[in-house]
Every structure is written in structure tokens, then in C-alpha cells.
Scaffold this active site. Sequence first.
Site, PDB file in Angstrom:
ATOM      1  NE  ARG A  26      -4.185  -1.693   0.273  1.00 29.80           N
ATOM      2  CZ  ARG A  26      -5.320  -1.623   0.950  1.00 29.80           C
ATOM      3  NH1 ARG A  26      -5.563  -0.588   1.721  1.00 29.80           N
ATOM      4  NH2 ARG A  26      -6.197  -2.576   0.849  1.00 29.80           N
ATOM      5  NE  ARG A  30      -7.179   5.479   2.537  1.00 27.81           N
ATOM      6  CZ  ARG A  30      -8.028   4.605   3.078  1.00 27.81           C
ATOM      7  NH1 ARG A  30      -9.223   5.012   3.433  1.00 27.81           N
ATOM      8  NH2 ARG A  30      -7.675   3.363   3.273  1.00 27.81           N
ATOM      9  NE  ARG A  39      -8.869  10.822  -0.835  1.00 25.95           N
ATOM     10  CZ  ARG A  39      -8.973  10.546   0.447  1.00 25.95           C
ATOM     11  NH1 ARG A  39      -9.241   9.306   0.842  1.00 25.95           N
ATOM     12  NH2 ARG A  39      -8.784  11.483   1.358  1.00 25.95           N
ATOM     13  CG  ASP A  76      -8.881  -2.924  -4.316  1.00 26.13           C
ATOM     14  OD1 ASP A  76      -8.378  -2.273  -3.384  1.00 26.13           O
ATOM     15  OD2 ASP A  76      -9.629  -3.902  -4.119  1.00 26.13           O
ATOM     16  CE1 TYR A 153     -13.516  -6.749   1.179  1.00 18.40           C
ATOM     17  CE2 TYR A 153     -11.722  -8.111   0.388  1.00 18.40           C
ATOM     18  CZ  TYR A 153     -12.187  -7.110   1.213  1.00 18.40           C
ATOM     19  OH  TYR A 153     -11.337  -6.487   2.068  1.00 18.40           O
TER      20      TYR A 153
HETATM   21  O1  CP3 Z   1       0.123  -1.669  -2.487  1.00 21.17           O
HETATM   22  C1  CP3 Z   1      -0.242  -0.726  -3.247  1.00 21.17           C
HETATM   23  O2  CP3 Z   1       0.160   0.444  -3.127  1.00 21.17           O
HETATM   24  C2  CP3 Z   1      -1.153  -1.056  -4.409  1.00 21.17           C
HETATM   25  C3  CP3 Z   1      -2.489  -0.700  -4.179  1.00 21.17           C
HETATM   26  C4  CP3 Z   1      -3.456  -1.621  -3.483  1.00 21.17           C
HETATM   27  C5  CP3 Z   1      -4.744  -1.169  -3.126  1.00 21.17           C
HETATM   28  N1  CP3 Z   1      -5.453  -2.243  -2.673  1.00 21.17           N
HETATM   29  C6  CP3 Z   1      -5.239   0.222  -3.283  1.00 21.17           C
HETATM   30  C7  CP3 Z   1      -6.328   0.673  -2.406  1.00 21.17           C
HETATM   31  C8  CP3 Z   1      -3.381  -2.985  -3.158  1.00 21.17           C
HETATM   32  C9  CP3 Z   1      -2.212  -3.949  -3.291  1.00 21.17           C
HETATM   33  C10 CP3 Z   1      -4.651  -3.359  -2.649  1.00 21.17           C
HETATM   34  C11 CP3 Z   1      -4.984  -4.740  -2.270  1.00 21.17           C
HETATM   35  C12 CP3 Z   1      -6.173  -4.993  -1.455  1.00 21.17           C
HETATM   36  N2  CP3 Z   1      -7.421  -4.428  -1.565  1.00 21.17           N
HETATM   37  C13 CP3 Z   1      -6.249  -5.970  -0.448  1.00 21.17           C
HETATM   38  C14 CP3 Z   1      -5.111  -6.885  -0.063  1.00 21.17           C
HETATM   39  C15 CP3 Z   1      -4.111  -6.180   0.777  1.00 21.17           C
HETATM   40  C16 CP3 Z   1      -4.497  -6.032   2.218  1.00 21.17           C
HETATM   41  O3  CP3 Z   1      -4.521  -4.883   2.660  1.00 21.17           O
HETATM   42  O4  CP3 Z   1      -4.741  -7.050   2.868  1.00 21.17           O
HETATM   43  C17 CP3 Z   1      -7.537  -5.951   0.088  1.00 21.17           C
HETATM   44  C18 CP3 Z   1      -8.052  -6.821   1.198  1.00 21.17           C
HETATM   45  C19 CP3 Z   1      -8.289  -4.974  -0.647  1.00 21.17           C
HETATM   46  C20 CP3 Z   1      -9.734  -4.605  -0.498  1.00 21.17           C
HETATM   47  C21 CP3 Z   1      -9.810  -3.191  -0.109  1.00 21.17           C
HETATM   48  N3  CP3 Z   1      -9.722  -2.137  -0.987  1.00 21.17           N
HETATM   49  C22 CP3 Z   1      -9.898  -2.624   1.197  1.00 21.17           C
HETATM   50  C23 CP3 Z   1     -10.028  -3.428   2.468  1.00 21.17           C
HETATM   51  C24 CP3 Z   1      -9.842  -1.235   1.056  1.00 21.17           C
HETATM   52  C25 CP3 Z   1      -9.784  -0.205   2.151  1.00 21.17           C
HETATM   53  C26 CP3 Z   1     -11.063   0.403   2.483  1.00 21.17           C
HETATM   54  C27 CP3 Z   1     -10.793   1.652   3.337  1.00 21.17           C
HETATM   55  O5  CP3 Z   1     -11.470   2.645   3.061  1.00 21.17           O
HETATM   56  O6  CP3 Z   1      -9.914   1.621   4.188  1.00 21.17           O
HETATM   57  C28 CP3 Z   1      -9.752  -0.934  -0.307  1.00 21.17           C
HETATM   58  C29 CP3 Z   1      -9.648   0.384  -0.917  1.00 21.17           C
HETATM   59  C30 CP3 Z   1      -8.286   0.769  -1.336  1.00 21.17           C
HETATM   60  N4  CP3 Z   1      -7.525   0.033  -2.198  1.00 21.17           N
HETATM   61  C31 CP3 Z   1      -7.590   1.938  -0.960  1.00 21.17           C
HETATM   62  C32 CP3 Z   1      -6.353   1.892  -1.636  1.00 21.17           C
HETATM   63  C33 CP3 Z   1      -5.260   2.914  -1.617  1.00 21.17           C
HETATM   64  C34 CP3 Z   1      -8.094   3.027  -0.017  1.00 21.17           C
HETATM   65  C35 CP3 Z   1      -9.183   3.838  -0.622  1.00 21.17           C
HETATM   66  C36 CP3 Z   1      -8.724   5.133  -1.264  1.00 21.17           C
HETATM   67  O7  CP3 Z   1      -7.506   5.387  -1.421  1.00 21.17           O
HETATM   68  O8  CP3 Z   1      -9.586   5.908  -1.630  1.00 21.17           O
END
Ligand code: CP3
Length: 350
Positions: A26, A30, A39, A76, A153
Amino acid sequence: MSEIQPLLLRAARGESVERPPVWMMRQAGRYMKVYRDLRDQHQSFRERSENPDLSYEISMQPFEAFEPDGVILFSDILTPLPGMGIDFDIVESKGPLINEPIRNLQQVEALRPLEPKESMGFVGEVLTRLRESVGNKATVLGFVGAPWTLAAYVVEGKSSKNYAVIKAMAFKEPTLLHSLLDHFAESIANYLRYQIDSGAQVVQMFDSWAGQLSPIDYDTFAAPYQKKVIDLVKQTHPDTPMILYISGSAGVLERMGKTGIDIVSLDWTVDMADGCSRLPKDIGVQGNVDPGLLFGDPEAIRSRIVDTVLKAKGRKHILNLGHGILPGTPEANAQVFFETGKAINDYINR
Ligand code: CP3
């Protein structure tokens, strides 16, 4: 471009290297002000991750700020779902939402096999551009979600605390769940092949919620499908190193080592030395600094990195956090993490 391959790729292949490469799960997102500013202009997560110009720009933000050894595609794990016929959104402060959760056989049978070239061309374009931009200064990483975590999911319909809906399916209608998992395994393997063909040099599979399973159920619902993805990708792309991450993996570490994976990504609840002793010598480790340490002071961060690197000595090791960097992390502390990782030999020899 020079003949020398980038450090992370060499390390992941098991070559002896000058220091462990460093990147962060990640690492774009944010906690970075440039991301929050972008964003504000582009409020939909789907747009930020599916418009190739935006996805490329965001993927490069941490590289421009910190020069980590790995640049991960901004996307994602849910991004391939629409290509299989499942619509989703990511809603601020709620997380992922599936518009019509998958709960019955008709829905599973109606799923389309993913054709990545057709439905996910934007990912191919971003990976190709990332490779051109970073050259041999960093390794480009691709990633997918593993079948169990994707199923969690789409069956639950959103992030879950106790996974009651998918566990009801697992323990009442296992055949239904197995057909969903199998569909995901085939599609996800094709998607990884496409990412590698487009420029990804190392790939990571996130089975984030497989740690919610008892080991006996992990052996039934998670491991066989992780293994199917790994086997299918290795058939066509045997030289691409593959990393497997599970959150809360302490109960299944030995099992992870039997999936055919090259590198196991450890969370921070396992001591690095114990993690190494529980995995065969030829399997690499990634991790595993507590993301919470980045709320501490620089000295605490540095000494934990040194401890982690020393405990992994003699092993193929990629320095990383034990899970994604948390929103609200001071950027200066992310900087300390990367700088310490890159200058680790100075800190160790002091
Ligand atoms: O690593 C990186 O920088 C690449 C980007 C990345 C994202 N999601 C961007 C994202 C990666 C590798 C993921 C994988 C992902 N997504 C996982 C596996 C990794 C882990 O954390 O276990 C999972 C379970 C998801 C599903 C998901 N997507 C979640 C739980 C969330 C967060 C929700 C929240 O609001 O906290 C997301 C959204 C997401 N995906 C964000 C980012 C940067 C945050 C939302 C945003 O930036 O607006």
C-alpha cells in the site's frame, strides 16, 4: 537499459545481493499528500485505478518521493471483478461494496471467465509504462487477490468482521463455494499471466482473509486454490517470482510453504527468526515490520528494521511491513523506513 537486473528481482530469484530490497504494501495511498490532493480532483476509486493515466501517476508517487526498490501497480484486488460480471465500488469510510453479492448457483454459473486483454487493458498499459519509466532502478510488481479472499468479498458483499455468510456457504453448501473458488482460480491465473506479459517482474498474491480459517479449513478452501493459481502461472511463466501474503498467518505458515510459492510475506505477529525457522531454507521471506511502528520515532523504526534484517540473515529476504501502511502515517516516517532499508549495511556495521 543496462544488463543488470533490478535488486528486488535478483533477490526474489535467490541471487546473493548487497542488501535486502525494500518496498511497502500500500505504498501509494492516503498517507501521501500528493495522493489526497489527486483524490480531491478524482473522487471515484474506480476512476483512479481504471484510468491508465491516473493509475500510472499514483503508482509513481511513492517512487518519486522515496525511490523504493519496488513499484507496485496502483489497483485493487477487486478490479478484475467487473470483467467477470460482478460490479463493485469502493466507498470512502465503508470500503468495498459489491452491488449484488453472489449467493447461489445461477449466479456462479453466470460468471464470465476473465479475458484480461479485453476487460483490463488499462492494467497492461500501466505496467508497460511503469517498466519503461523505472528501467532497472526498481522492480515492477503486479498483484492479485487469491480466490478465498475474493470470494469473501463477493459472497459477504462488503468487508466483514466474522465472515458469517461465506462460512455458512462453506459449511452448508461447500460444492457451491468450490465452484466459485475454482472460477476465480482460473481467471486470476490468466490475469497474472497478462500482468507478467505486460511488464510485471514479480507478482504478489494477497489472501488477506485466509487467516480467518482454521488450518483444516484453510487446507480445503484456501490452499488448494492458491496452489492452482501458482501452478497455472508457473506452467507458462516459471521464472517470475511469486509472493504470498496472508494476514494472521501464524497458524498456517508451514502450510503456506507447501503451496509452491517462492516467497512468504509474514505479518508482524510472527518473530522473523521464528518465521524463518518454520519455512524450508529455499523459500524466501518478506516483511515484517509492524505498520504501527511508523507512528513511532525514527530511532524505534530504525532499530526494528535492523532487528528484522538480522533475524532474516542467510535467507532470501525482501524488507517490507507486515501489512499495508496505515492512513495517517507521517510521510517523514515512511521516508525513514525506506532510507534505513537502503542504508542498512551502515546501520548494521555501526
Ligand atoms: O500496495 C499498493 O500500493 C497497491 C495498491 C493496493 C490497493 N489495494 C489500493 C487501495 C493494493 C495492493 C490493494 C490490495 C487490497 N485491496 C487488499 C489486499 C491487501 C491487504 O490490505 O490485505 C484488500 C483486502 C483490498 C480490499 C480493499 N480495498 C480494502 C479493504 C480497502 C480499504 C477500504 C478503506 O477505506 O480503508 C480498499 C480500498 C483501497 N484500495 C484503498 C487503496 C489505496 C483506499 C481507498 C482510497 O484510497 O480511496
